[in-house]
Structure formats: C-alpha cells, structure tokens
Design a protein around this motif. Structure first.
Motif, PDB file in Angstrom:
ATOM      1  N   UNK A   1       0.853  -1.182   0.000  1.00 24.80           N
ATOM      2  CA  UNK A   1       0.000   0.000   0.000  1.00 24.80           C
ATOM      3  C   UNK A   1       0.893   1.238   0.000  1.00 24.80           C
ATOM      4  N   UNK A   2       1.258   1.690  -1.193  1.00 19.39           N
ATOM      5  CA  UNK A   2       2.166   2.824  -1.370  1.00 19.39           C
ATOM      6  C   UNK A   2       1.371   4.089  -1.674  1.00 19.39           C
ATOM      7  N   UNK A   3       2.029   5.248  -1.595  1.00 16.84           N
ATOM      8  CA  UNK A   3       1.325   6.511  -1.844  1.00 16.84           C
ATOM      9  C   UNK A   3       0.605   6.574  -3.192  1.00 16.84           C
ATOM     10  N   UNK A   4       1.185   5.999  -4.239  1.00 17.18           N
ATOM     11  CA  UNK A   4       0.588   6.118  -5.561  1.00 17.18           C
ATOM     12  C   UNK A   4      -0.222   4.908  -6.002  1.00 17.18           C
ATOM     13  N   UNK A   5      -0.032   3.761  -5.325  1.00 16.75           N
ATOM     14  CA  UNK A   5      -0.699   2.565  -5.822  1.00 16.75           C
ATOM     15  C   UNK A   5      -0.810   1.498  -4.734  1.00 16.75           C
ATOM     16  N   UNK A   6      -1.920   0.789  -4.745  1.00 17.40           N
ATOM     17  CA  UNK A   6      -2.097  -0.359  -3.873  1.00 17.40           C
ATOM     18  C   UNK A   6      -2.001  -1.614  -4.735  1.00 17.40           C
ATOM     19  N   UNK A   7      -1.090  -2.496  -4.360  1.00 21.24           N
ATOM     20  CA  UNK A   7      -0.866  -3.731  -5.114  1.00 21.24           C
ATOM     21  C   UNK A   7      -1.183  -4.902  -4.194  1.00 21.24           C
ATOM     22  N   UNK A   8      -1.958  -5.846  -4.713  1.00 19.57           N
ATOM     23  CA  UNK A   8      -2.333  -7.017  -3.927  1.00 19.57           C
ATOM     24  C   UNK A   8      -2.146  -8.260  -4.797  1.00 19.57           C
ATOM     25  N   UNK A   9      -1.614  -9.316  -4.189  1.00 19.85           N
ATOM     26  CA  UNK A   9      -1.431 -10.567  -4.914  1.00 19.85           C
ATOM     27  C   UNK A   9      -1.772 -11.736  -3.994  1.00 19.85           C
ATOM     28  N   UNK A  10      -2.227 -12.825  -4.613  1.00 17.58           N
ATOM     29  CA  UNK A  10      -2.663 -14.015  -3.872  1.00 17.58           C
ATOM     30  C   UNK A  10      -1.998 -15.261  -4.439  1.00 17.58           C
ATOM     31  N   UNK A  11      -1.681 -16.174  -3.538  1.00 13.47           N
ATOM     32  CA  UNK A  11      -1.129 -17.467  -3.928  1.00 13.47           C
ATOM     33  C   UNK A  11      -1.862 -18.513  -3.089  1.00 13.47           C
ATOM     34  N   UNK A  12      -2.511 -19.468  -3.742  1.00 18.58           N
ATOM     35  CA  UNK A  12      -3.309 -20.471  -3.033  1.00 18.58           C
ATOM     36  C   UNK A  12      -2.697 -21.863  -3.078  1.00 18.58           C
ATOM     37  N   UNK A  13      -1.386 -21.928  -3.283  1.00 12.97           N
ATOM     38  CA  UNK A  13      -0.766 -23.248  -3.379  1.00 12.97           C
ATOM     39  C   UNK A  13       0.489 -23.373  -2.527  1.00 12.97           C
ATOM     40  N   UNK A  14       0.435 -22.779  -1.330  1.00 12.17           N
ATOM     41  CA  UNK A  14       1.554 -22.919  -0.411  1.00 12.17           C
ATOM     42  C   UNK A  14       1.551 -24.286   0.251  1.00 12.17           C
ATOM     43  N   UNK A  15       2.732 -24.851   0.426  1.00 12.65           N
ATOM     44  CA  UNK A  15       2.882 -26.128   1.127  1.00 12.65           C
ATOM     45  C   UNK A  15       3.229 -25.827   2.580  1.00 12.65           C
ATOM     46  N   UNK A  16       2.535 -26.481   3.479  1.00 14.45           N
ATOM     47  CA  UNK A  16       2.756 -26.304   4.908  1.00 14.45           C
ATOM     48  C   UNK A  16       2.895 -27.678   5.535  1.00 14.45           C
ATOM     49  N   UNK A  17       3.875 -27.818   6.421  1.00  9.14           N
ATOM     50  CA  UNK A  17       4.061 -29.049   7.169  1.00  9.14           C
ATOM     51  C   UNK A  17       4.253 -28.660   8.633  1.00  9.14           C
ATOM     52  N   UNK A  18       3.547 -29.339   9.515  1.00  9.39           N
ATOM     53  CA  UNK A  18       3.659 -29.075  10.949  1.00  9.39           C
ATOM     54  C   UNK A  18       3.738 -30.393  11.688  1.00  9.39           C
ATOM     55  N   UNK A  19       4.730 -30.531  12.574  1.00 13.35           N
ATOM     56  CA  UNK A  19       4.885 -31.728  13.396  1.00 13.35           C
ATOM     57  C   UNK A  19       4.479 -31.374  14.823  1.00 13.35           C
ATOM     58  N   UNK A  20       3.413 -31.982  15.304  1.00  8.90           N
ATOM     59  CA  UNK A  20       2.886 -31.638  16.627  1.00  8.90           C
ATOM     60  C   UNK A  20       3.761 -32.152  17.765  1.00  8.90           C
ATOM     61  N   UNK A  21       4.673 -33.070  17.484  1.00  7.27           N
ATOM     62  CA  UNK A  21       5.561 -33.586  18.524  1.00  7.27           C
ATOM     63  C   UNK A  21       6.772 -32.707  18.754  1.00  7.27           C
TER      64      UNK A  21
END
Length: 180
Positions: free
Chosen positions: A32-52
């Motif tokens: 969100x800059x003074x002259x322009x608002x730029x937004x981008x989306x990515x719906x293919x992130x890989x996430x791994x979480x180990x609960x131990x």
C-alpha cells in the motif's frame, strides 16, 4: 515436482509426533504505497507441521502469485523477485510454546514461532506470531506480519519507488489435515 519431493522428505524426517500438512496454504501480500495499492494471492503454499517437535515449514512458489493486472505480475516475477533465479519463498521454524496448544480440543491458540525466512535468496531470522483455530477437528493456522522489502535485497527502480511500499503486509492461512 521438486516441491513435492522436499515436502515428502521433510515429512519422513519428522517422526516424533503427528504430522499435519496443507498443499493449499494461502499467502496474500499487500503493498500500500502513496501512488498505488498492489495485492497478490497465492493459493498453493505447502505447509508441514509436526505436533511432537513443533517444527513448521511453509514453502510457496513465487510464480504462483496472481495479480489483478498481468503487467504487475510480469514485473513482480522478472524485475523484483527474479523468480527464475529465486523460485521459492521458504519459512522454516519451530513453535516455541507448543505445550500451550491442544490440537485435540476446539479453541483458539496464540502460536509463537521462531525460525528463518528465505526470500529472494536472502535468509533472515524471523519470528512471527501466529494463531491456531480448532473447530470440529479442523485446524486452521494463520499469521499476519510485515516484510521490509530492502531487507531481502529486492531492488525497486527509482521510477516506480512511490508505487511500491517499503514494507508489505503478508497474511497466511492454511487448513491443516493429518498425514496418515
């Protein structure tokens, strides 16, 4: 294919607790800059979480970000992020307050994470605060944080400097499922 191999290797090396993952993690950034608002989306992130162990890893292909304007997307990949040379953004860390989170019980939990973020070939210590929401057995992990563009050696030409914020806001969200 390369990301899937890394993903499976990471899962195989984490063997102490139940593993959770998502391959549809959502990453949004807003400049969100003074002259322009730029937004981008990515719906293919890989996430791994180990609960131990509390280990967590996010990986997102830079070319996967979608913009409203195709020209913005081209400039982002070619001029700023150099996605051919630096194809992924990666966070590797560990949840430091794992004992405060009960993944078997519905609730809202604040998650403190300590690790490293790699963007544009630069790796820096990174400790975002996140949240885990559990409702009806569905685990949703979220975090909102800021990234200073120059911290990751991303060069912005003078001619467009007022169009791109010095700090971009990033939001991540992923519904995690058990790896059987």
């Amino acid at each position: 294919m390369y990301v899937i191999i890394i993903f499976l290797f990471a899962l195989a090396t984490w063997c102490q607790g139940q593993q959770y993952y998502s391959k549809t993690g959502k990453v949004t950034f807003i400049s969100d800059a003074p002259l322009e608002k730029i937004e981008a989306h990515n719906n293919s992130g890989y996430v791994v979480f180990d609960s131990g162990t509390g280990k967590i890893e996010w990986s997102v292909l830079i070319k996967g970000f979608q913009f409203v304007k195709a020209l913005m997307q081209d400039h982002f990949n070619e001029n700023y992020m150099e996605s051919q040379k630096f194809p992924k953004g990666i966070f590797k860390g560990v949840v430091t307050n794992l004992k405060d989170i009960n993944l078997q019980k519905d609730g809202e939990y604040t998650v403190n994470v300590k690790g490293e973020l790699t963007l544009h070939g630069v790796t820096k210590p990174f400790s975002p605060v996140g949240h885990i929401s559990i409702k009806g057995g569905v685990i949703t992990a979220t975090s909102n944080f800021d990234i200073v563009v120059e911290d990751y050696d991303i060069e912005v030409p003078k001619v467009v400097r007022d169009n791109i914020a010095k700090t971009v806001k990033v939001m991540v969200v992923a519904d995690l499922q058990k790896l059987n």
